[in-house]
Design a protein around this motif. Structure first.
Motif, PDB file in Angstrom:
ATOM      1  N   ALA A  49       0.825  -1.205   0.000  1.00  0.00           N
ATOM      2  CA  ALA A  49       0.000   0.000   0.000  1.00  0.00           C
ATOM      3  C   ALA A  49       0.861   1.258   0.000  1.00  0.00           C
ATOM      4  O   ALA A  49       0.616   2.200  -0.776  1.00  0.00           O
ATOM      5  CB  ALA A  49      -0.941  -0.006   1.203  1.00  0.00           C
ATOM      6  N   ASP A  50       1.867   1.302   0.862  1.00  0.00           N
ATOM      7  CA  ASP A  50       2.744   2.477   0.939  1.00  0.00           C
ATOM      8  C   ASP A  50       3.446   2.738  -0.387  1.00  0.00           C
ATOM      9  O   ASP A  50       3.599   3.894  -0.801  1.00  0.00           O
ATOM     10  CB  ASP A  50       3.779   2.298   2.048  1.00  0.00           C
ATOM     11  N   ALA A  51       3.876   1.670  -1.066  1.00  0.00           N
ATOM     12  CA  ALA A  51       4.578   1.834  -2.340  1.00  0.00           C
ATOM     13  C   ALA A  51       3.650   2.364  -3.428  1.00  0.00           C
ATOM     14  O   ALA A  51       4.052   3.208  -4.234  1.00  0.00           O
ATOM     15  CB  ALA A  51       5.207   0.511  -2.775  1.00  0.00           C
ATOM     16  N   VAL A  52       2.411   1.897  -3.447  1.00  0.00           N
ATOM     17  CA  VAL A  52       1.443   2.422  -4.424  1.00  0.00           C
ATOM     18  C   VAL A  52       1.204   3.901  -4.156  1.00  0.00           C
ATOM     19  O   VAL A  52       1.244   4.736  -5.073  1.00  0.00           O
ATOM     20  CB  VAL A  52       0.112   1.635  -4.381  1.00  0.00           C
ATOM     21  N   LEU A  53       0.963   4.234  -2.910  1.00  0.00           N
ATOM     22  CA  LEU A  53       0.694   5.631  -2.545  1.00  0.00           C
ATOM     23  C   LEU A  53       1.891   6.529  -2.843  1.00  0.00           C
ATOM     24  O   LEU A  53       1.721   7.654  -3.341  1.00  0.00           O
ATOM     25  CB  LEU A  53       0.316   5.721  -1.069  1.00  0.00           C
ATOM     26  N   ALA A  54       3.095   6.045  -2.549  1.00  0.00           N
ATOM     27  CA  ALA A  54       4.306   6.831  -2.810  1.00  0.00           C
ATOM     28  C   ALA A  54       4.470   7.127  -4.293  1.00  0.00           C
ATOM     29  O   ALA A  54       5.034   8.158  -4.676  1.00  0.00           O
ATOM     30  CB  ALA A  54       5.536   6.098  -2.286  1.00  0.00           C
ATOM     31  N   GLY A  55       3.938   6.242  -5.138  1.00  0.00           N
ATOM     32  CA  GLY A  55       4.006   6.436  -6.583  1.00  0.00           C
ATOM     33  C   GLY A  55       2.845   7.227  -7.140  1.00  0.00           C
ATOM     34  O   GLY A  55       2.698   7.352  -8.353  1.00  0.00           O
ATOM     35  N   GLY A  56       1.990   7.733  -6.258  1.00  0.00           N
ATOM     36  CA  GLY A  56       0.849   8.532  -6.692  1.00  0.00           C
ATOM     37  C   GLY A  56      -0.361   7.713  -7.091  1.00  0.00           C
ATOM     38  O   GLY A  56      -1.301   8.236  -7.693  1.00  0.00           O
ATOM     39  N   GLY A  57      -0.367   6.424  -6.745  1.00  0.00           N
ATOM     40  CA  GLY A  57      -1.482   5.555  -7.116  1.00  0.00           C
ATOM     41  C   GLY A  57      -2.611   5.556  -6.105  1.00  0.00           C
ATOM     42  O   GLY A  57      -2.526   6.196  -5.046  1.00  0.00           O
ATOM     43  N   ARG A  58      -3.666   4.832  -6.454  1.00  0.00           N
ATOM     44  CA  ARG A  58      -4.865   4.731  -5.612  1.00  0.00           C
ATOM     45  C   ARG A  58      -4.884   3.398  -4.876  1.00  0.00           C
ATOM     46  O   ARG A  58      -4.515   2.374  -5.444  1.00  0.00           O
ATOM     47  CB  ARG A  58      -6.134   4.855  -6.464  1.00  0.00           C
ATOM     48  N   VAL A  59      -5.356   3.449  -3.628  1.00  0.00           N
ATOM     49  CA  VAL A  59      -5.419   2.247  -2.795  1.00  0.00           C
ATOM     50  C   VAL A  59      -6.750   2.211  -2.054  1.00  0.00           C
ATOM     51  O   VAL A  59      -7.108   3.164  -1.364  1.00  0.00           O
ATOM     52  CB  VAL A  59      -4.284   2.211  -1.756  1.00  0.00           C
ATOM     53  N   THR A  60      -7.457   1.099  -2.206  1.00  0.00           N
ATOM     54  CA  THR A  60      -8.675   0.856  -1.426  1.00  0.00           C
ATOM     55  C   THR A  60      -8.404  -0.295  -0.474  1.00  0.00           C
ATOM     56  O   THR A  60      -8.016  -1.385  -0.900  1.00  0.00           O
ATOM     57  CB  THR A  60      -9.872   0.490  -2.347  1.00  0.00           C
ATOM     58  N   GLY A  61      -8.595  -0.037   0.807  1.00  0.00           N
ATOM     59  CA  GLY A  61      -8.443  -1.071   1.821  1.00  0.00           C
ATOM     60  C   GLY A  61      -9.797  -1.492   2.350  1.00  0.00           C
ATOM     61  O   GLY A  61     -10.703  -0.663   2.466  1.00  0.00           O
ATOM     62  N   VAL A  62      -9.931  -2.778   2.651  1.00  0.00           N
ATOM     63  CA  VAL A  62     -11.168  -3.306   3.227  1.00  0.00           C
ATOM     64  C   VAL A  62     -10.770  -4.067   4.491  1.00  0.00           C
ATOM     65  O   VAL A  62     -10.022  -5.041   4.411  1.00  0.00           O
ATOM     66  CB  VAL A  62     -11.907  -4.242   2.247  1.00  0.00           C
ATOM     67  N   ILE A  63     -11.267  -3.626   5.632  1.00  0.00           N
ATOM     68  CA  ILE A  63     -10.822  -4.212   6.893  1.00  0.00           C
ATOM     69  C   ILE A  63     -12.010  -4.476   7.815  1.00  0.00           C
ATOM     70  O   ILE A  63     -12.939  -3.669   7.889  1.00  0.00           O
ATOM     71  CB  ILE A  63      -9.785  -3.290   7.579  1.00  0.00           C
ATOM     72  N   PRO A  64     -12.006  -5.609   8.506  1.00  0.00           N
ATOM     73  CA  PRO A  64     -13.070  -5.877   9.478  1.00  0.00           C
ATOM     74  C   PRO A  64     -12.941  -4.932  10.680  1.00  0.00           C
ATOM     75  O   PRO A  64     -11.836  -4.545  11.062  1.00  0.00           O
ATOM     76  CB  PRO A  64     -12.823  -7.324   9.914  1.00  0.00           C
ATOM     77  N   ARG A  65     -14.061  -4.579  11.254  1.00  0.00           N
ATOM     78  CA  ARG A  65     -14.086  -3.644  12.377  1.00  0.00           C
ATOM     79  C   ARG A  65     -13.160  -4.087  13.516  1.00  0.00           C
ATOM     80  O   ARG A  65     -12.481  -3.274  14.130  1.00  0.00           O
ATOM     81  CB  ARG A  65     -15.519  -3.473  12.891  1.00  0.00           C
ATOM     82  N   ALA A  66     -13.130  -5.387  13.821  1.00  0.00           N
ATOM     83  CA  ALA A  66     -12.310  -5.865  14.933  1.00  0.00           C
ATOM     84  C   ALA A  66     -10.835  -5.542  14.723  1.00  0.00           C
ATOM     85  O   ALA A  66     -10.139  -5.166  15.670  1.00  0.00           O
ATOM     86  CB  ALA A  66     -12.498  -7.370  15.115  1.00  0.00           C
ATOM     87  N   LEU A  67     -10.339  -5.674  13.485  1.00  0.00           N
ATOM     88  CA  LEU A  67      -8.945  -5.332  13.205  1.00  0.00           C
ATOM     89  C   LEU A  67      -8.754  -3.820  13.164  1.00  0.00           C
ATOM     90  O   LEU A  67      -7.721  -3.302  13.604  1.00  0.00           O
ATOM     91  CB  LEU A  67      -8.484  -5.975  11.900  1.00  0.00           C
ATOM     92  N   HIS A  68      -9.729  -3.120  12.646  1.00  0.00           N
ATOM     93  CA  HIS A  68      -9.675  -1.658  12.629  1.00  0.00           C
ATOM     94  C   HIS A  68      -9.572  -1.122  14.048  1.00  0.00           C
ATOM     95  O   HIS A  68      -8.752  -0.243  14.341  1.00  0.00           O
ATOM     96  CB  HIS A  68     -10.928  -1.108  11.931  1.00  0.00           C
TER      97      HIS A  68
END
Length: 194
Positions: A49-68
């Motif tokens: 995720a960090d590498a995509v963002l550092a390159g100016g790309g888009r990232v969608t994350g999907v996380i369960p509430r318990a982990l969030h």
């Protein structure tokens, strides 16, 4: 194109795994591919995720509430979707993605990858699946799949749905040209809904 990545929430024992995750993120950003993933900030997940963002790309994350709620979520993403369960997480990632790539990881990575491959065999979706075979990590898996075919439990055309490569560019190119084979129960009724 949107590609879902399954990978470890740890880094593994060899720095090559982190380097490979960074290379995946850079490749996605360079090719304008949106990353869909489990939404974590830890391990290889966070690295991609960090590498995509550092390159100016888009990232969608999907996380369960318990982990969030355990503060494992990555809060710098383009979009973070919080769901109630692991089942919802997998369904939400699958819905958003055009294909799936697995990097080295453990039980969760394998379970997610196999579920999407199973869904593809059943005709629930017609999306490609790839394994980034860093340092031969997935060779035992490839051997097991060959055994499944040899023993008559997997059709050869369904084994061929999986692309193994140590080059993320090769996997992306294969996804671009991918055509799904007939699903497992063609001629035997409608495909199963997830």
């Amino acid at each position: 194109m949107k590609i879902c990545v399954f990978c470890g929430s740890s880094f593994g024992t060899d720095p090559i795994y982190k380097s490979a995750a960074e290379a995946v993120g850079h490749a996605f950003a360079e090719r304008d591919i949106e990353l869909v993933y489990g939404g974590g900030q830890v391990g290889l997940m966070g690295t991609v995720a960090d590498a995509v963002l550092a390159g100016g790309g888009r990232v969608t994350g999907v996380i369960p509430r318990a982990l969030h709620d355990r503060e494992l979520a990555h809060h710098g993403l383009t979009s973070l979707v919080v769901v109630e369960s692991m089942h919802e997480r997998k369904a939400a990632m699958a819905e958003r993605a055009d294909g799936f790539v697995s990097l080295p990881g453990g039980a969760g990575t394998l379970e997610e990858a196999f579920e999407q491959w199973t869904w593809a065999q059943l005709g629930i979706h017609a999306k490609p699946n790839g394994f980034l075979n860093v340092k031969g990590y997935f060779e035992p898996l490839r051997t097991m799949i060959e055994k499944c075919v040899a023993e008559g439990f997997v059709k050869s055309q369904h084994a061929a749905m999986l692309k193994f490569s140590d080059d993320i560019g090769e996997i992306i190119d294969a996804f671009t040209d991918y055509e799904a084979p007939a699903h497992k129960w063609t001629g035997h009724g409608e495909a199963v809904k997830p």
